[in-house]
Motif scaffolding. Structure first.
Motif, PDB file in Angstrom:
ATOM      1  N   ASP A 171       0.819  -1.219   0.000  1.00  0.00           N
ATOM      2  CA  ASP A 171       0.000   0.000   0.000  1.00  0.00           C
ATOM      3  C   ASP A 171       0.856   1.274   0.000  1.00  0.00           C
ATOM      4  O   ASP A 171       0.310   2.387   0.044  1.00  0.00           O
ATOM      5  N   LEU A 172       2.163   1.144  -0.050  1.00  0.00           N
ATOM      6  CA  LEU A 172       3.026   2.319   0.049  1.00  0.00           C
ATOM      7  C   LEU A 172       2.807   3.255  -1.138  1.00  0.00           C
ATOM      8  O   LEU A 172       2.676   2.828  -2.283  1.00  0.00           O
ATOM      9  N   LYS A 173       2.772   4.567  -0.815  1.00  0.00           N
ATOM     10  CA  LYS A 173       2.566   5.595  -1.837  1.00  0.00           C
ATOM     11  C   LYS A 173       3.612   6.690  -1.690  1.00  0.00           C
ATOM     12  O   LYS A 173       4.092   6.981  -0.593  1.00  0.00           O
ATOM     13  N   ALA A 174       3.936   7.308  -2.817  1.00  0.00           N
ATOM     14  CA  ALA A 174       4.861   8.433  -2.809  1.00  0.00           C
ATOM     15  C   ALA A 174       4.139   9.690  -2.338  1.00  0.00           C
ATOM     16  O   ALA A 174       2.920   9.697  -2.138  1.00  0.00           O
ATOM     17  N   ARG A 175       4.889  10.790  -2.190  1.00  0.00           N
ATOM     18  CA  ARG A 175       4.305  12.042  -1.710  1.00  0.00           C
ATOM     19  C   ARG A 175       3.150  12.515  -2.590  1.00  0.00           C
ATOM     20  O   ARG A 175       2.175  13.074  -2.101  1.00  0.00           O
ATOM     21  N   ASP A 176       3.272  12.278  -3.906  1.00  0.00           N
ATOM     22  CA  ASP A 176       2.219  12.735  -4.821  1.00  0.00           C
ATOM     23  C   ASP A 176       1.013  11.801  -4.863  1.00  0.00           C
ATOM     24  O   ASP A 176       0.056  12.040  -5.622  1.00  0.00           O
ATOM     25  N   GLY A 177       1.037  10.736  -4.045  1.00  0.00           N
ATOM     26  CA  GLY A 177      -0.094   9.824  -3.977  1.00  0.00           C
ATOM     27  C   GLY A 177      -0.002   8.631  -4.896  1.00  0.00           C
ATOM     28  O   GLY A 177      -0.846   7.723  -4.840  1.00  0.00           O
ATOM     29  N   ASP A 178       1.015   8.583  -5.748  1.00  0.00           N
ATOM     30  CA  ASP A 178       1.172   7.449  -6.660  1.00  0.00           C
ATOM     31  C   ASP A 178       1.655   6.212  -5.897  1.00  0.00           C
ATOM     32  O   ASP A 178       2.504   6.303  -5.010  1.00  0.00           O
ATOM     33  N   SER A 179       1.124   5.056  -6.290  1.00  0.00           N
ATOM     34  CA  SER A 179       1.528   3.801  -5.668  1.00  0.00           C
ATOM     35  C   SER A 179       2.969   3.456  -6.050  1.00  0.00           C
ATOM     36  O   SER A 179       3.418   3.723  -7.170  1.00  0.00           O
ATOM     37  N   LEU A 180       3.690   2.875  -5.094  1.00  0.00           N
ATOM     38  CA  LEU A 180       5.056   2.437  -5.362  1.00  0.00           C
ATOM     39  C   LEU A 180       5.087   1.066  -6.030  1.00  0.00           C
ATOM     40  O   LEU A 180       6.148   0.586  -6.436  1.00  0.00           O
ATOM     41  N   GLU A 181       3.924   0.443  -6.104  1.00  0.00           N
ATOM     42  CA  GLU A 181       3.753  -0.815  -6.838  1.00  0.00           C
ATOM     43  C   GLU A 181       4.639  -1.941  -6.305  1.00  0.00           C
ATOM     44  O   GLU A 181       5.178  -2.757  -7.066  1.00  0.00           O
ATOM     45  N   VAL A 182       4.787  -1.974  -4.992  1.00  0.00           N
ATOM     46  CA  VAL A 182       5.470  -3.106  -4.373  1.00  0.00           C
ATOM     47  C   VAL A 182       4.493  -4.283  -4.379  1.00  0.00           C
ATOM     48  O   VAL A 182       3.330  -4.144  -3.973  1.00  0.00           O
ATOM     49  N   GLN A 183       4.959  -5.428  -4.818  1.00  0.00           N
ATOM     50  CA  GLN A 183       4.085  -6.574  -4.984  1.00  0.00           C
ATOM     51  C   GLN A 183       4.461  -7.698  -4.010  1.00  0.00           C
ATOM     52  O   GLN A 183       5.602  -7.786  -3.526  1.00  0.00           O
ATOM     53  N   VAL A 184       3.454  -8.551  -3.735  1.00  0.00           N
ATOM     54  CA  VAL A 184       3.711  -9.759  -2.949  1.00  0.00           C
ATOM     55  C   VAL A 184       4.737 -10.604  -3.702  1.00  0.00           C
ATOM     56  O   VAL A 184       4.646 -10.777  -4.921  1.00  0.00           O
ATOM     57  N   GLY A 185       5.725 -11.083  -2.989  1.00  0.00           N
ATOM     58  CA  GLY A 185       6.783 -11.868  -3.595  1.00  0.00           C
ATOM     59  C   GLY A 185       8.048 -11.057  -3.838  1.00  0.00           C
ATOM     60  O   GLY A 185       9.116 -11.636  -4.106  1.00  0.00           O
ATOM     61  N   ASP A 186       7.926  -9.716  -3.765  1.00  0.00           N
ATOM     62  CA  ASP A 186       9.136  -8.895  -3.883  1.00  0.00           C
ATOM     63  C   ASP A 186      10.031  -9.118  -2.668  1.00  0.00           C
ATOM     64  O   ASP A 186       9.577  -9.591  -1.611  1.00  0.00           O
ATOM     65  N   ALA A 274      10.749 -10.485  -7.772  1.00  0.00           N
ATOM     66  CA  ALA A 274      11.087 -11.884  -7.479  1.00  0.00           C
ATOM     67  C   ALA A 274      12.232 -12.389  -8.354  1.00  0.00           C
ATOM     68  O   ALA A 274      13.003 -13.266  -7.945  1.00  0.00           O
ATOM     69  N   ASP A 275      12.383 -11.808  -9.555  1.00  0.00           N
ATOM     70  CA  ASP A 275      13.457 -12.251 -10.457  1.00  0.00           C
ATOM     71  C   ASP A 275      14.759 -11.482 -10.224  1.00  0.00           C
ATOM     72  O   ASP A 275      15.723 -11.653 -10.970  1.00  0.00           O
ATOM     73  N   GLY A 276      14.783 -10.610  -9.217  1.00  0.00           N
ATOM     74  CA  GLY A 276      16.000  -9.874  -8.885  1.00  0.00           C
ATOM     75  C   GLY A 276      16.105  -8.512  -9.531  1.00  0.00           C
ATOM     76  O   GLY A 276      17.064  -7.770  -9.271  1.00  0.00           O
ATOM     77  N   THR A 277      15.131  -8.154 -10.353  1.00  0.00           N
ATOM     78  CA  THR A 277      15.154  -6.833 -10.989  1.00  0.00           C
ATOM     79  C   THR A 277      14.759  -5.756  -9.970  1.00  0.00           C
ATOM     80  O   THR A 277      13.747  -5.901  -9.271  1.00  0.00           O
ATOM     81  N   PRO A 278      15.520  -4.684  -9.858  1.00  0.00           N
ATOM     82  CA  PRO A 278      15.168  -3.646  -8.879  1.00  0.00           C
ATOM     83  C   PRO A 278      13.936  -2.857  -9.297  1.00  0.00           C
ATOM     84  O   PRO A 278      13.716  -2.612 -10.494  1.00  0.00           O
ATOM     85  N   ARG A 279      13.114  -2.530  -8.324  1.00  0.00           N
ATOM     86  CA  ARG A 279      11.974  -1.641  -8.567  1.00  0.00           C
ATOM     87  C   ARG A 279      12.473  -0.198  -8.387  1.00  0.00           C
ATOM     88  O   ARG A 279      12.555   0.308  -7.271  1.00  0.00           O
ATOM     89  N   ILE A 280      12.807   0.437  -9.497  1.00  0.00           N
ATOM     90  CA  ILE A 280      13.491   1.726  -9.450  1.00  0.00           C
ATOM     91  C   ILE A 280      12.630   2.798  -8.800  1.00  0.00           C
ATOM     92  O   ILE A 280      13.093   3.560  -7.940  1.00  0.00           O
ATOM     93  N   THR A 281      11.360   2.888  -9.167  1.00  0.00           N
ATOM     94  CA  THR A 281      10.487   3.929  -8.609  1.00  0.00           C
ATOM     95  C   THR A 281      10.327   3.740  -7.111  1.00  0.00           C
ATOM     96  O   THR A 281      10.409   4.699  -6.329  1.00  0.00           O
ATOM     97  N   ALA A 282      10.105   2.498  -6.693  1.00  0.00           N
ATOM     98  CA  ALA A 282       9.945   2.217  -5.266  1.00  0.00           C
ATOM     99  C   ALA A 282      11.223   2.537  -4.502  1.00  0.00           C
ATOM    100  O   ALA A 282      11.192   3.129  -3.412  1.00  0.00           O
ATOM    101  N   ASN A 283      12.356   2.167  -5.081  1.00  0.00           N
ATOM    102  CA  ASN A 283      13.631   2.401  -4.395  1.00  0.00           C
ATOM    103  C   ASN A 283      13.938   3.889  -4.237  1.00  0.00           C
ATOM    104  O   ASN A 283      14.526   4.316  -3.241  1.00  0.00           O
TER     105      ASN A 283
END
Length: 438
Positions: A171-186, A274-283
């Motif tokens: 459920d994490l969101k950035a300051r502008d309200g956009d979802s960070l799109e962290v998924q189960v299994g990350d 899950a495949d090791g690719t970094p979530r750049i926006t979330a990070n």
């Protein structure tokens, strides 16, 4: 007029006038030779007192100006050492970025580590810079820090204000309200550096994984505690509350122990698919923990004072915080240095170097602001000195043309009185002629 010999009143009157002219001529001569129309209290009692006060003021202002120049010389010495430390830290960050690249072998990283150790030694040398025997950047000239010292606060204000430590990772969101799109299994990897050692833990995101859960592991929970998801982010050196700069809420972790020994040098959070690719926006958002309160040991007020006024306590004070490698979180109390010998440690060291650079730049800004103030103060003192000297000149300095005119007048009158005194003294000879029957 009666002829008398006992009291020659013409000679007496002329003598008195001669004395007056001679005294006036002597005063004129003193004014011309000294350049001042007031040479003693008898010349002008109130003017003499006012002039002396102004003279004292002028001498004090001259010394104040010298003090500000000496103070700036000291500050420039400190600034040079600080700039050298900034350059070293910039190089160290480059080394950490290099060591974090897996094109390097462990042997390569060991070589890089040797360079890092040497550079960190130089940081300590810079902190021991002296001016006229005064060591400035080793913490001995720090401002007051109350017991038990300050705690490291690491804050992240990039989240939406509604996000707390209990919010689900998904459920994490950035300051502008956009979802960070962290998924189960990350996977979320948290690393922190304390006493030169890197600690790392990885958590797999589940449906019920809260943001705080990824920090819930030993020894992290023994060394850091969450202090809230609010605008208050810690306490400053004198115990004052510290708040976020923009007034927005922030998630803040604080070191469990105060002072340099308990400080957290860096905190790194990374999210991978899950495949090791970094979530750049979330990070970009989740890894934005910055040091908002630096750890300092308790200290009395040993800050330096630059006297810039003619009255007591008219001064500018500056305290130099500790810029030794240990205080910057780059060296442990046992002397060991921050490690770049593994990819994980090197990655965590990047954040530690960023925090160290921030600390040093804060100090550089403080020193520069005081330098500017002393420059302005010196300019103001110069103007005040000039104006005070002009006022004193109006009261005390002689108008040479006028005084020479007065001197010439009294000189001529003195010579005239001398001639007339000789004539008056010769008047008695007429009585002798009368007595001899001539």
């Amino acid at each position: 007029m009666a002829l008398v010999v006992k009291n020659n009143m013409q000679a007496t009157g002329t003598l008195n006038q001669l004395d007056k002219n001679a005294n006036l001529m002597a005063k004129d001569l003193k004014k011309v030779s000294s350049g001042m129309k007031i040479n003693s209290a008898e010349d002008d009692a109130s003017g003499y007192s006012i002039g002396e006060k102004m003279d004292v003021q002028v001498h004090g202002l001259s010394q104040d100006s010298q003090n500000t120049q000496n103070g700036n010389s000291m500050l420039r010495t400190a600034e040079g050492a600080i700039q050298s430390t900034v350059d070293i830290l910039s190089t160290l960050k480059e080394k950490a970025i290099n060591a974090a690249n897996d094109t390097n072998t462990d042997a390569d990283r060991a070589t890089i580590q040797k360079e890092v150790n040497t550079a960190i030694d130089q940081i300590d040398e810079n902190a021991n810079v002296t001016y006229n025997g005064v060591t400035m950047l080793d913490g001995s000239k720090n401002s007051a820090v109350v017991q038990p010292g300050t705690y490291t606060s690491l804050s992240n204000s990039s989240f939406s204000d509604e996000i707390t430590i209990d919010s689900l990772m998904t459920d994490l969101k950035a300051r502008d309200g956009d979802s960070l799109e962290v998924q189960v299994g990350d996977h979320v990897t948290v690393s922190y550096v304390q006493q030169g050692k890197t600690y790392t833990n990885t958590t797999e995101v589940a449906d019920d994984t809260a943001f705080g859960d990824v920090f819930d592991w030993e020894p992290l929970t023994s060394n850091m505690t969450v202090i809230g998801s609010d605008t208050e982010i810690g306490s400053g050196p004198t115990g004052e509350k510290v708040y976020t700069a923009d007034g927005h809420k922030a998630i803040t972790y604080r070191a469990s122990n105060p002072g340099i020994a308990g400080q957290i040098a860096g905190l790194t959070v990374s999210v991978y698919k899950a495949d090791g690719t970094p979530r750049i926006t979330a990070n970009t958002v989740i890894n934005n923990f910055t040091e908002t309160v630096r750890a300092q040991n308790p200290s009395p007020d040993n800050s330096l004072s630059y006297q810039i006024g003619t009255k007591a306590n008219q001064n500018v004070r500056i305290g130099f915080t500790d810029l030794r490698a240990e205080a910057l979180g780059l060296r442990a109390t046992d002397g060991s240095c921050i490690q770049l010998t593994t990819q994980t440690a090197a990655n965590a060291a990047i954040s530690a170097f960023d925090n160290a650079i921030s600390k040093v730049l804060d100090e550089q800004t403080k020193v520069g602001s005081v330098e500017n103030r002393l420059d302005y103060t010196d300019a103001n003192l110069t103007t005040e000195n000039e104006n005070t000297t002009a006022s004193m000149s109006t009261i005390r300095d002689a108008d040479m043309a006028k005084e020479m005119t007065e001197y010439t007048k009294h000189s001529i009158l003195t010579q005239t009185a001398q001639a007339m005194l000789a004539q008056a003294n010769s008047n008695g000879s007429s009585v002798l002629s009368l007595l001899r029957g001539e």
